[in-house]
Design a protein around this motif. Structure first.
Motif, PDB file in Angstrom:
ATOM      1  N   GLN A  99       0.837  -1.213   0.000  1.00  0.00           N
ATOM      2  CA  GLN A  99       0.000   0.000   0.000  1.00  0.00           C
ATOM      3  C   GLN A  99       0.869   1.260   0.000  1.00  0.00           C
ATOM      4  N   MET A 100       1.993   1.219   0.754  1.00  0.00           N
ATOM      5  CA  MET A 100       2.928   2.354   0.757  1.00  0.00           C
ATOM      6  C   MET A 100       3.507   2.566  -0.640  1.00  0.00           C
ATOM      7  N   GLY A 107      10.214   3.766  -1.333  1.00  0.00           N
ATOM      8  CA  GLY A 107      11.542   4.013  -0.751  1.00  0.00           C
ATOM      9  C   GLY A 107      11.520   3.923   0.773  1.00  0.00           C
ATOM     10  N   PRO A 108      10.676   4.746   1.452  1.00  0.00           N
ATOM     11  CA  PRO A 108      10.583   4.640   2.912  1.00  0.00           C
ATOM     12  C   PRO A 108      10.194   3.247   3.395  1.00  0.00           C
ATOM     13  N   GLY A 114      14.686  -2.481   5.825  1.00  0.00           N
ATOM     14  CA  GLY A 114      16.132  -2.666   5.959  1.00  0.00           C
ATOM     15  C   GLY A 114      16.652  -2.269   7.330  1.00  0.00           C
ATOM     16  N   ILE A 115      16.211  -1.107   7.819  1.00  0.00           N
ATOM     17  CA  ILE A 115      16.679  -0.606   9.127  1.00  0.00           C
ATOM     18  C   ILE A 115      16.161  -1.516  10.247  1.00  0.00           C
ATOM     19  N   ILE A 240      13.318   8.781  -1.131  1.00  0.00           N
ATOM     20  CA  ILE A 240      13.761   7.389  -1.006  1.00  0.00           C
ATOM     21  C   ILE A 240      13.831   6.965   0.455  1.00  0.00           C
ATOM     22  N   PHE A 241      14.139   7.881   1.373  1.00  0.00           N
ATOM     23  CA  PHE A 241      14.321   7.497   2.779  1.00  0.00           C
ATOM     24  C   PHE A 241      13.175   8.014   3.655  1.00  0.00           C
TER      25      PHE A 241
END
Length: 503
Positions: A99-100, A107-108, A114-115, A240-241
């Protein structure tokens, strides 16, 4: 002091050029396998086992471990971008991650995965290093009755997951449990519900149903609409972040997911997998902040928590393997195979008889997690470029990759036909507003539940009270009943939003 000395020995082993190269190869292969739908770590490690004959034992295990936790990272990429969970643990990531991506926030979403994975992986490794022997004692307390009760709790958690229609959620779980019954009976060895089809005697693969229901089902749904009204991810990307607000919301979710994954990963069976579902359930029950997107519509917590949980679980699942010699899942069973190839007997004596291997493997996990972040975060931009590919070119590629992935697991064309059938079933689910995540959890937990139920009753000579007379089992069943009461209470039902129904 012992821990510091042991870790110093481990880093000394892991920081050799040879072991660093094999850690990198494992992480890279794991990421690629996670990204390719259908080709899971089990199939890859099974294919690479013969290749480990020529390697030193430490290098071989470091590479295989890198493939395992690297695949947990990579599995979130296809889940977020193309709605395809390559791994069982990525099923929950699909819900908010995709959905994001549809809203231009791929990206986020990828960065949050990943984080969350990196933080949880590091904490999981620390727990493995510090608490392996005492935590193994906890796993020892779980008998068949406790495992059955834990899985009942997991299935009731799945009802919480699908907060659209309760009846539909229960129906999906029952359907999943019924599909899990197809195959060969554990006790008698007799084929059941196979309808005389030899290929069904091994049961229906998770990959077949996941690819069909999520992948092909979504494709059929999109192709049924004109191009301009299709509900697909476009190339538009808003940064992206994650933003500062995203970070603020993510970190508590990552901490909760890490704690849950670390605890459940120790348990043999579906512990690490259950942790992703449980982490998502807990996030849904945590109050939304003002201005926060509802769950099922692209909430970043719905990506960060399950990803943290499944990575923490994948690290702590090494605890029963390295300390007791008990493989908690299929990948760890293959790791036992790799150890026996090199004449290493997995179990408590590994720590004393082969400390270089034990502590070198643990130290390599920190290095591997760092490598995965360095590998994956710069690749976010490249993965997002995939979204600029027009859908008319993208969907045949997805169909092809799914077919290759499914075929490669059993080298069986029957599985490709099964994926096509489940594609139409998945399309029907979309039309009926049914959420497939509970079905998949039912499918995975069903056979394990049945096995533990029958084992408990065999050991207790048919006495059903064994589930309530054992304190740990009774506590888990009480938690399941409490969760059911919470779900069924009118005030909760009134407040629950249709989080899983994609409009």
């Amino acid at each position: 002091m012992d821990l510091i000395n042991n870790l110093t020995l481990g880093f000394g082993v892991a920081f050799t050029v040879q072991n660093l190269i094999y850690a990198f190869i494992g992480c890279l292969l794991g990421t690629l396998i996670g990204v390719l739908p259908g080709v899971g770590p089990v199939a890859t490690i099974a294919m690479l086992l013969p290749a480990t004959y020529a390697l030193p034992p430490v290098a071989a295990l470091i590479m295989l471990a890198g493939i395992y936790y690297g695949a947990q990272y990579g599995g979130s990429t296809t889940a977020i971008l193309v709605n395809l969970p390559g791994e069982a643990s990525s099923v929950v990531t699909v819900i908010d991650g995709h959905q994001m991506a549809k809203k231009g926030r791929a990206g986020p979403a990828l960065a949050a995965a990943g984080i969350g994975s990196f933080f949880a992986g590091c904490v999981g490794t620390l727990i493995l290093a510090a608490f392996a022997p005492p935590l193994t004692e906890v796993a020892f307390k779980f008998g068949p009755a406790e495992y059955f009760s834990l899985m009942v709790l997991g299935l009731i958690g799945a009802v919480v997951l699908a907060s659209g229609s309760l009846i539909k959620a229960v129906a999906m779980i029952i359907l999943g449990l019924l599909l899990g019954l197809v195959g060969t009976d554990v006790n008698s060895g007799v084929a059941r519900y196979s309808f005389g089809i030899p290929e069904l005697t091994d049961g229906i693969s998770f990959i077949v149903i996941a690819m069909g229901v999520f992948g092909y089902g979504e494709i059929i749904h999109n192709l049924s609409h004109p191009p301009e009204t299709r509900d697909v991810v476009t190339g538009k990307v808003e940064g992206i972040f994650p933003t500062a607000t995203d970070f603020k919301r993510m970190f508590p979710a990552i901490l909760r997911g890490t704690a849950l994954g670390s605890a459940l990963g120790i348990l043999p069976g579906g512990g690490a997998l259950l942790s992703a579902f449980a982490a998502y359930t807990i996030e849904k029950k945590t109050k939304l902040k003002p201005g926060e997107v509802p769950f099922g519509e692209g909430n970043i917590r719905g990506v960060a928590a399950p990803e943290a949980a499944n990575n923490a679980g994948s690290q702590t699942s090494f605890i029963p393997l390295l300390t007791l010699g008990i493989p908690p899942n299929a990948v760890m069973a293959l790791m036992v195979g790799a150890m026996t190839i090199h004449n290493i007997q997995p179990g408590p004596q590994v720590m004393t008889s082969n400390p270089e291997l034990f502590w070198g493997l643990i130290a390599s996990m920190w290095i591997g997690n760092l490598m995965l972040v360095i590998l994956n975060l710069p690749l976010i931009g490249i993965w997002i470029k995939l979204l600029t590919v027009p859908y008319r070119w993208l969907f045949p590629a997805i169909v092809l990759f799914c077919a290759i992935g499914v075929y490669s697991t059993n080298n069986n064309t029957f599985d490709i036909w099964m994926v096509a059938i489940f594609g139409f079933i998945g399309y029907t689910f979309i039309k009926l507003g049914c959420e497939p995540a509970p079905l998949l959890l039912g499918l995975i937990l069903g056979p394990m539940m049945e096995e533990n139920l029958r084992r408990s009753l065999l050991l207790s000579r048919g006495d059903w009270s064994v589930f309530v007379t054992r304190p740990l089992s009774a506590s888990l069943l009480a938690a399941a009943v409490l969760l059911l009461v919470v779900v069924l209470s009118p005030s909760i039902k009134k407040k629950s939003e249709e989080a899983f129904v994609e409009d």
